[in-house]
Write a protein that holds these residues in place. Structure first.
Motif, mmCIF file in Angstrom:
data_model
loop_
_atom_site.group_PDB
_atom_site.id
_atom_site.type_symbol
_atom_site.label_atom_id
_atom_site.label_comp_id
_atom_site.label_asym_id
_atom_site.label_seq_id
_atom_site.Cartn_x
_atom_site.Cartn_y
_atom_site.Cartn_z
ATOM 1 N N ILE A 165 2.650 2.419 -15.392
ATOM 2 C CA ILE A 165 2.561 0.976 -15.175
ATOM 3 C C ILE A 165 2.796 0.640 -13.703
ATOM 4 N N ASN A 166 3.728 1.364 -13.087
ATOM 5 C CA ASN A 166 3.996 1.133 -11.652
ATOM 6 C C ASN A 166 2.721 1.249 -10.832
ATOM 7 N N VAL A 167 1.945 2.270 -11.132
ATOM 8 C CA VAL A 167 0.730 2.533 -10.356
ATOM 9 C C VAL A 167 -0.293 1.420 -10.561
ATOM 10 N N PHE A 168 -0.568 1.064 -11.847
ATOM 11 C CA PHE A 168 -1.589 0.053 -12.123
ATOM 12 C C PHE A 168 -1.163 -1.334 -11.622
ATOM 13 N N SER A 169 0.097 -1.700 -11.885
ATOM 14 C CA SER A 169 0.560 -3.012 -11.432
ATOM 15 C C SER A 169 0.633 -3.052 -9.903
ATOM 16 N N GLY A 170 0.978 -1.921 -9.280
ATOM 17 C CA GLY A 170 1.023 -1.854 -7.828
ATOM 18 C C GLY A 170 -0.342 -2.076 -7.211
ATOM 19 N N MET A 171 -1.365 -1.521 -7.854
ATOM 20 C CA MET A 171 -2.729 -1.703 -7.345
ATOM 21 C C MET A 171 -3.162 -3.164 -7.454
ATOM 22 N N LEU A 202 0.837 -1.195 0.000
ATOM 23 C CA LEU A 202 0.000 0.000 0.000
ATOM 24 C C LEU A 202 0.876 1.251 0.000
ATOM 25 N N LEU A 203 1.957 1.213 0.764
ATOM 26 C CA LEU A 203 2.906 2.330 0.775
ATOM 27 C C LEU A 203 3.536 2.510 -0.607
ATOM 28 N N ILE A 204 3.892 1.403 -1.253
ATOM 29 C CA ILE A 204 4.490 1.464 -2.592
ATOM 30 C C ILE A 204 3.532 2.115 -3.583
ATOM 31 N N VAL A 205 2.261 1.763 -3.507
ATOM 32 C CA VAL A 205 1.268 2.353 -4.411
ATOM 33 C C VAL A 205 1.162 3.861 -4.183
ATOM 34 N N GLY A 206 1.113 4.269 -2.908
ATOM 35 C CA GLY A 206 1.012 5.698 -2.605
ATOM 36 C C GLY A 206 2.210 6.473 -3.110
ATOM 37 N N VAL A 207 3.410 5.922 -2.890
ATOM 38 C CA VAL A 207 4.626 6.577 -3.375
ATOM 39 C C VAL A 207 4.652 6.593 -4.900
ATOM 40 N N GLY A 208 4.183 5.505 -5.516
ATOM 41 C CA GLY A 208 4.152 5.425 -6.980
ATOM 42 C C GLY A 208 3.292 6.512 -7.601
ATOM 43 N N ILE A 209 2.148 6.801 -6.977
ATOM 44 C CA ILE A 209 1.270 7.865 -7.490
ATOM 45 C C ILE A 209 1.967 9.217 -7.398
ATOM 46 N N LEU A 210 2.654 9.461 -6.286
ATOM 47 C CA LEU A 210 3.391 10.715 -6.116
ATOM 48 C C LEU A 210 4.478 10.867 -7.180
ATOM 49 N N LEU A 211 5.258 9.816 -7.406
ATOM 50 C CA LEU A 211 6.346 9.886 -8.379
ATOM 51 C C LEU A 211 5.811 9.999 -9.808
ATOM 52 N N PHE A 212 4.678 9.372 -10.059
ATOM 53 C CA PHE A 212 4.013 9.482 -11.364
ATOM 54 C C PHE A 212 3.716 10.954 -11.689
ATOM 55 N N VAL A 213 3.193 11.669 -10.712
ATOM 56 C CA VAL A 213 2.874 13.094 -10.909
ATOM 57 C C VAL A 213 4.153 13.906 -11.136
ATOM 58 N N VAL A 214 5.181 13.624 -10.334
ATOM 59 C CA VAL A 214 6.445 14.364 -10.446
ATOM 60 C C VAL A 214 7.080 14.164 -11.811
ATOM 61 N N LYS A 215 7.064 12.942 -12.328
ATOM 62 C CA LYS A 215 7.701 12.666 -13.620
ATOM 63 C C LYS A 215 6.965 13.334 -14.775
ATOM 64 N N PHE A 216 5.649 13.368 -14.703
ATOM 65 C CA PHE A 216 4.914 14.032 -15.783
ATOM 66 C C PHE A 216 5.113 15.548 -15.729
ATOM 67 N N ILE A 217 5.275 16.087 -14.537
ATOM 68 C CA ILE A 217 5.616 17.511 -14.427
ATOM 69 C C ILE A 217 6.967 17.760 -15.093
ATOM 70 N N ALA A 218 7.922 16.854 -14.846
ATOM 71 C CA ALA A 218 9.245 16.981 -15.460
ATOM 72 C C ALA A 218 9.157 16.884 -16.977
ATOM 73 N N TYR A 219 8.283 16.001 -17.482
ATOM 74 C CA TYR A 219 8.132 15.878 -18.945
ATOM 75 C C TYR A 219 7.547 17.149 -19.556
ATOM 76 N N PHE A 220 6.504 17.694 -18.934
ATOM 77 C CA PHE A 220 5.885 18.903 -19.484
ATOM 78 C C PHE A 220 6.839 20.100 -19.420
ATOM 79 N N LEU A 221 7.733 20.092 -18.441
ATOM 80 C CA LEU A 221 8.726 21.177 -18.362
ATOM 81 C C LEU A 221 9.771 21.071 -19.463
ATOM 82 N N THR A 222 10.192 19.824 -19.772
ATOM 83 C CA THR A 222 11.338 19.641 -20.678
ATOM 84 C C THR A 222 10.959 19.207 -22.087
#
Length: 330
Positions: A48-54, A14-34
Protein backbone atom coordinates in the motif's frame (compact mmCIF):
# COMPACT_ATOMS: atom_id res chain seq x y z
CA UNK A 1 8.55 30.83 -3.31
CA UNK A 2 5.45 28.65 -3.56
CA UNK A 3 6.78 26.97 -6.72
CA UNK A 4 10.06 26.16 -4.95
CA UNK A 5 8.17 24.59 -2.05
CA UNK A 6 6.02 22.52 -4.41
CA UNK A 7 9.13 21.27 -6.23
CA UNK A 8 10.75 20.36 -2.90
CA UNK A 9 7.62 18.46 -1.83
CA UNK A 10 7.54 16.60 -5.15
CA UNK A 11 11.21 15.58 -4.93
CA UNK A 12 10.82 14.44 -1.33
CA UNK A 13 7.75 12.36 -2.22
CA UNK A 14 9.71 10.84 -5.10
CA UNK A 15 12.38 9.81 -2.59
CA UNK A 16 9.69 8.26 -0.37
CA UNK A 17 8.38 6.20 -3.29
CA UNK A 18 11.88 4.95 -4.15
CA UNK A 19 12.60 3.99 -0.54
CA UNK A 20 9.15 2.37 -0.27
CA UNK A 21 9.89 0.07 -3.22
CA UNK A 22 13.19 -0.98 -1.63
CA UNK A 23 11.57 -1.73 1.74
CA UNK A 24 8.72 -3.59 0.01
CA UNK A 25 11.27 -6.00 -1.50
CA UNK A 26 13.13 -6.41 1.81
CA UNK A 27 9.95 -7.24 3.75
CA UNK A 28 8.80 -9.87 1.28
CA UNK A 29 12.24 -11.46 1.43
CA UNK A 30 11.83 -11.57 5.21
CA UNK A 31 8.39 -13.18 4.83
CA UNK A 32 9.61 -15.89 2.46
CA UNK A 33 12.48 -16.64 4.85
CA UNK A 34 10.28 -16.93 7.95
CA UNK A 35 6.72 -17.68 6.73
CA UNK A 36 5.56 -15.35 9.54
CA UNK A 37 2.04 -14.01 9.07
CA UNK A 38 3.01 -10.97 11.17
CA UNK A 39 5.82 -10.14 8.73
CA UNK A 40 3.38 -10.70 5.88
CA UNK A 41 1.09 -8.03 7.38
CA UNK A 42 4.04 -5.65 7.32
CA UNK A 43 4.82 -6.56 3.72
CA UNK A 44 1.21 -6.06 2.66
CA UNK A 45 1.20 -2.61 4.18
CA UNK A 46 4.37 -1.81 2.26
CA UNK A 47 2.49 -2.71 -0.93
CA UNK A 48 0.00 0.00 0.00
CA UNK A 49 2.90 2.35 0.77
CA UNK A 50 4.15 2.01 -2.78
CA UNK A 51 0.78 2.51 -4.53
CA UNK A 52 -0.38 5.35 -2.27
CA UNK A 53 3.06 6.96 -2.56
CA UNK A 54 2.80 6.96 -6.33
CA UNK A 55 -0.64 8.58 -6.23
CA UNK A 56 0.60 11.11 -3.68
CA UNK A 57 3.44 11.92 -6.06
CA UNK A 58 0.95 12.59 -8.86
CA UNK A 59 -1.22 14.71 -6.54
CA UNK A 60 1.77 16.90 -5.59
CA UNK A 61 2.46 17.38 -9.30
CA UNK A 62 -1.15 18.46 -9.87
CA UNK A 63 -1.29 20.74 -6.83
CA UNK A 64 1.81 22.57 -8.09
CA UNK A 65 0.11 23.50 -11.37
CA UNK A 66 -0.85 27.18 -11.67
CA UNK A 67 -4.46 28.31 -11.66
CA UNK A 68 -6.27 28.12 -14.95
CA UNK A 69 -9.67 28.92 -16.44
CA UNK A 70 -11.17 25.65 -15.20
CA UNK A 71 -9.53 25.79 -11.76
CA UNK A 72 -9.60 29.46 -10.63
CA UNK A 73 -8.64 28.49 -7.06
CA UNK A 74 -5.80 26.23 -8.17
CA UNK A 75 -5.43 22.45 -7.90
CA UNK A 76 -4.65 22.15 -4.19
CA UNK A 77 -7.79 20.16 -3.31
CA UNK A 78 -6.22 17.13 -4.99
CA UNK A 79 -3.99 16.76 -1.91
CA UNK A 80 -7.04 16.02 0.25
CA UNK A 81 -8.27 13.49 -2.33
CA UNK A 82 -4.83 11.88 -2.34
CA UNK A 83 -4.86 11.61 1.46
CA UNK A 84 -8.36 10.07 1.28
CA UNK A 85 -7.23 7.45 -1.21
CA UNK A 86 -4.22 6.68 0.96
CA UNK A 87 -6.53 6.24 3.96
CA UNK A 88 -8.78 3.88 1.97
CA UNK A 89 -5.81 1.82 0.78
CA UNK A 90 -4.47 1.59 4.34
CA UNK A 91 -7.93 0.36 5.43
CA UNK A 92 -7.91 -2.30 2.72
CA UNK A 93 -4.49 -3.43 3.93
CA UNK A 94 -5.80 -3.63 7.50
CA UNK A 95 -8.78 -5.77 6.46
CA UNK A 96 -6.49 -8.05 4.41
CA UNK A 97 -4.27 -8.47 7.45
CA UNK A 98 -7.23 -9.42 9.66
CA UNK A 99 -8.31 -12.04 7.10
CA UNK A 100 -4.78 -13.47 7.04
CA UNK A 101 -4.80 -13.55 10.85
CA UNK A 102 -8.02 -15.58 10.77
CA UNK A 103 -6.37 -18.07 8.42
CA UNK A 104 -3.27 -18.28 10.60
CA UNK A 105 -5.33 -19.12 13.68
CA UNK A 106 -7.13 -21.86 11.73
CA UNK A 107 -3.97 -23.22 10.09
CA UNK A 108 -0.84 -22.27 12.09
CA UNK A 109 2.45 -22.47 10.17
CA UNK A 110 5.85 -23.43 11.58
CA UNK A 111 8.28 -20.51 11.39
CA UNK A 112 11.86 -20.66 10.13
CA UNK A 113 14.90 -18.37 9.94
CA UNK A 114 13.28 -16.05 12.49
CA UNK A 115 16.56 -14.28 13.34
CA UNK A 116 17.29 -13.29 9.72
CA UNK A 117 13.71 -12.10 9.23
CA UNK A 118 13.90 -10.04 12.43
CA UNK A 119 17.10 -8.30 11.33
CA UNK A 120 15.63 -7.45 7.94
CA UNK A 121 12.42 -5.89 9.21
CA UNK A 122 14.32 -4.07 11.98
CA UNK A 123 16.29 -2.39 9.19
CA UNK A 124 13.05 -1.38 7.45
CA UNK A 125 11.66 0.02 10.72
CA UNK A 126 14.60 2.39 11.14
CA UNK A 127 14.33 3.66 7.57
CA UNK A 128 10.55 4.04 7.75
CA UNK A 129 10.62 6.00 10.99
CA UNK A 130 13.24 8.41 9.65
CA UNK A 131 11.30 8.98 6.41
CA UNK A 132 8.00 9.35 8.29
CA UNK A 133 9.45 11.88 10.74
CA UNK A 134 10.91 13.96 7.90
CA UNK A 135 7.68 13.76 5.87
CA UNK A 136 5.51 15.00 8.77
CA UNK A 137 7.98 17.76 9.63
CA UNK A 138 8.20 18.93 6.02
CA UNK A 139 4.45 18.56 5.49
CA UNK A 140 3.64 20.73 8.52
CA UNK A 141 6.22 23.34 7.56
CA UNK A 142 4.84 23.62 4.03
CA UNK A 143 1.21 22.83 4.92
CA UNK A 144 0.98 19.79 2.67
CA UNK A 145 -1.79 17.31 3.68
CA UNK A 146 -0.25 14.76 1.31
CA UNK A 147 3.16 14.72 3.01
CA UNK A 148 1.62 14.71 6.50
CA UNK A 149 -0.63 11.74 5.60
CA UNK A 150 2.33 9.90 4.07
CA UNK A 151 4.45 10.56 7.15
CA UNK A 152 1.75 9.29 9.51
CA UNK A 153 1.41 6.19 7.37
CA UNK A 154 5.14 5.50 7.49
CA UNK A 155 5.34 6.03 11.24
CA UNK A 156 2.39 3.69 11.82
CA UNK A 157 4.21 1.16 9.66
CA UNK A 158 7.24 1.61 11.94
CA UNK A 159 5.27 1.04 15.14
CA UNK A 160 3.64 -2.08 13.74
CA UNK A 161 7.06 -3.36 12.64
CA UNK A 162 8.44 -2.84 16.16
CA UNK A 163 5.52 -4.81 17.56
CA UNK A 164 6.18 -7.58 15.09
CA UNK A 165 9.85 -7.67 16.09
CA UNK A 166 8.83 -8.05 19.75
CA UNK A 167 6.48 -10.86 18.75
CA UNK A 168 9.22 -12.68 16.81
CA UNK A 169 11.63 -12.38 19.74
CA UNK A 170 9.00 -13.89 22.04
CA UNK A 171 8.40 -16.73 19.59
CA UNK A 172 12.14 -17.45 19.48
CA UNK A 173 12.23 -17.58 23.29
CA UNK A 174 9.02 -19.57 23.87
CA UNK A 175 8.29 -21.38 20.58
CA UNK A 176 4.60 -20.45 21.02
CA UNK A 177 3.34 -19.99 17.44
CA UNK A 178 0.06 -18.22 18.17
CA UNK A 179 2.04 -15.15 19.35
CA UNK A 180 2.69 -14.47 15.66
CA UNK A 181 -1.05 -14.33 14.90
CA UNK A 182 -1.90 -12.24 17.96
CA UNK A 183 0.82 -9.73 17.05
CA UNK A 184 -0.55 -9.47 13.53
CA UNK A 185 -4.09 -9.00 14.90
CA UNK A 186 -3.08 -6.11 17.17
CA UNK A 187 -1.29 -4.24 14.44
CA UNK A 188 -3.96 -5.00 11.87
CA UNK A 189 -6.40 -3.13 14.14
CA UNK A 190 -3.87 -0.31 14.61
CA UNK A 191 -3.60 0.03 10.84
CA UNK A 192 -7.40 0.30 10.57
CA UNK A 193 -7.39 3.09 13.15
CA UNK A 194 -4.71 4.95 11.17
CA UNK A 195 -6.89 4.57 8.09
CA UNK A 196 -9.81 6.16 9.95
CA UNK A 197 -7.76 9.11 11.27
CA UNK A 198 -6.32 9.92 7.82
CA UNK A 199 -9.76 9.66 6.19
CA UNK A 200 -11.33 11.82 8.88
CA UNK A 201 -8.78 14.60 8.36
CA UNK A 202 -8.85 14.49 4.56
CA UNK A 203 -12.66 14.46 4.31
CA UNK A 204 -12.65 17.43 6.69
CA UNK A 205 -10.52 19.30 4.14
CA UNK A 206 -12.69 18.28 1.20
CA UNK A 207 -15.87 19.36 3.02
CA UNK A 208 -14.29 22.67 4.12
CA UNK A 209 -14.86 21.89 7.78
CA UNK A 210 -13.91 24.76 10.08
CA UNK A 211 -10.40 24.53 11.47
CA UNK A 212 -10.97 25.96 14.94
CA UNK A 213 -7.28 26.23 15.78
CA UNK A 214 -6.54 28.13 12.56
CA UNK A 215 -9.56 30.36 13.10
CA UNK A 216 -8.43 31.18 16.64
CA UNK A 217 -4.93 32.00 15.36
CA UNK A 218 -6.37 34.48 12.85
CA UNK A 219 -8.68 36.02 15.45
CA UNK A 220 -5.78 36.63 17.85
CA UNK A 221 -3.64 38.01 15.01
CA UNK A 222 -6.32 40.51 13.98
CA UNK A 223 -7.17 41.47 17.56
CA UNK A 224 -3.53 42.22 18.35
CA UNK A 225 -3.14 44.38 15.24
CA UNK A 226 -6.56 46.03 14.95
CA UNK A 227 -6.90 49.73 14.16
CA UNK A 228 -9.38 52.10 15.78
CA UNK A 229 -11.42 52.61 12.63
CA UNK A 230 -11.84 48.86 12.07
CA UNK A 231 -15.14 48.74 13.90
CA UNK A 232 -15.67 45.04 13.41
CA UNK A 233 -14.72 42.00 11.35
CA UNK A 234 -17.46 39.47 10.63
CA UNK A 235 -18.50 36.65 8.28
CA UNK A 236 -14.88 35.44 8.12
CA UNK A 237 -14.48 32.12 6.28
CA UNK A 238 -11.46 29.98 5.50
CA UNK A 239 -11.20 27.41 2.73
CA UNK A 240 -8.15 25.21 2.31
CA UNK A 241 -6.85 24.30 -1.13
CA UNK A 242 -4.03 22.01 -0.11
CA UNK A 243 -1.38 24.36 1.27
CA UNK A 244 -3.23 27.47 0.06
CA UNK A 245 -5.65 29.32 2.34
CA UNK A 246 -8.52 31.28 0.83
CA UNK A 247 -9.85 33.79 3.39
CA UNK A 248 -12.76 36.14 2.89
CA UNK A 249 -14.50 38.41 5.38
CA UNK A 250 -16.43 41.64 5.90
CA UNK A 251 -14.88 44.61 7.69
CA UNK A 252 -16.92 47.53 9.00
CA UNK A 253 -15.35 51.00 8.70
CA UNK A 254 -16.76 54.56 9.02
CA UNK A 255 -19.40 55.15 6.37
CA UNK A 256 -17.86 58.44 5.16
CA UNK A 257 -14.52 56.93 4.05
CA UNK A 258 -13.98 57.33 0.31
CA UNK A 259 -12.94 54.52 -2.03
CA UNK A 260 -9.22 55.29 -1.77
CA UNK A 261 -9.31 55.36 2.04
CA UNK A 262 -11.27 52.12 2.17
CA UNK A 263 -8.89 50.40 -0.22
CA UNK A 264 -5.93 51.51 1.92
CA UNK A 265 -7.51 49.88 4.97
CA UNK A 266 -7.97 46.64 3.04
CA UNK A 267 -4.29 46.64 2.06
CA UNK A 268 -3.17 47.11 5.67
CA UNK A 269 -5.57 44.40 6.82
CA UNK A 270 -4.36 41.92 4.18
CA UNK A 271 -0.70 42.70 4.85
CA UNK A 272 -1.12 41.75 8.51
CA UNK A 273 -2.46 38.31 7.57
CA UNK A 274 -0.01 37.72 4.73
CA UNK A 275 3.00 38.76 6.80
CA UNK A 276 2.06 35.99 9.24
CA UNK A 277 1.07 33.21 6.82
CA UNK A 278 3.23 34.08 3.83
CA UNK A 279 2.26 33.88 0.17
CA UNK A 280 0.04 30.84 0.66
CA UNK A 281 -2.86 33.16 1.59
CA UNK A 282 -5.41 34.59 -0.82
CA UNK A 283 -7.75 37.19 0.71
CA UNK A 284 -10.95 38.96 -0.28
CA UNK A 285 -12.17 41.68 2.08
CA UNK A 286 -15.61 43.24 1.63
CA UNK A 287 -16.09 46.67 3.21
CA UNK A 288 -19.28 47.49 5.13
CA UNK A 289 -20.31 50.97 6.18
CA UNK A 290 -20.96 51.52 9.87
CA UNK A 291 -24.50 52.06 11.14
CA UNK A 292 -25.84 54.15 13.99
CA UNK A 293 -25.64 51.18 16.39
CA UNK A 294 -21.92 50.87 15.55
CA UNK A 295 -21.10 54.07 17.46
CA UNK A 296 -21.19 52.29 20.82
CA UNK A 297 -18.39 49.97 19.61
CA UNK A 298 -16.30 52.56 17.75
CA UNK A 299 -13.30 53.96 19.60
CA UNK A 300 -12.52 56.58 16.96
CA UNK A 301 -12.28 59.67 19.19
CA UNK A 302 -12.19 62.34 16.48
CA UNK A 303 -15.29 61.11 14.61
CA UNK A 304 -17.40 64.16 13.77
CA UNK A 305 -20.35 61.97 12.72
CA UNK A 306 -20.74 60.20 16.09
CA UNK A 307 -24.34 59.83 17.27
CA UNK A 308 -23.81 57.73 20.39
CA UNK A 309 -21.08 57.53 23.01
CA UNK A 310 -18.48 54.80 22.93
CA UNK A 311 -19.47 51.97 25.30
CA UNK A 312 -16.96 49.18 24.83
CA UNK A 313 -14.71 47.44 22.35
CA UNK A 314 -15.70 43.87 21.51
CA UNK A 315 -12.66 41.59 21.56
CA UNK A 316 -12.48 39.57 18.38
CA UNK A 317 -12.45 35.80 18.81
CA UNK A 318 -13.02 32.65 16.78
CA UNK A 319 -16.78 32.86 17.35
CA UNK A 320 -17.72 36.49 16.74
CA UNK A 321 -15.55 37.05 13.65
CA UNK A 322 -17.51 34.25 11.94
CA UNK A 323 -20.95 35.72 12.66
CA UNK A 324 -22.73 36.91 9.53
CA UNK A 325 -23.80 40.20 11.14
CA UNK A 326 -22.21 43.45 12.16
CA UNK A 327 -21.25 43.42 15.84
CA UNK A 328 -23.52 45.14 18.33
CA UNK A 329 -23.15 46.02 22.00
CA UNK A 330 -25.20 43.81 24.33
Amino acid sequence: MKTIQNNQNFRFQLLIVGVGILLFVVKFIAYFLTQSVAILTDALESTINVFSGMFALYSLYLSALPRDKNHPYGHGKIEFISASIEGILIGIAGLSILYKVYESFAHPTELSSVAYGTYLIAFTALINYAMGYLAIKKGKQQHSPTLVATGKHLQTDTYSTLGIIIGLVLISMTNILWIDSVTALIFGLLILYTSYSILRESVSGIMDETDQQLLQTIAILLQNNRRKHWIDVHNLRIIKYGATLHIDCHMTIPWYYNTEEGHREIEVFEDIVKDYFGDRVEMFVHLDACREFSCSLCNLNDCSMRKHSFVKEIEWNAENICENNKHKAD
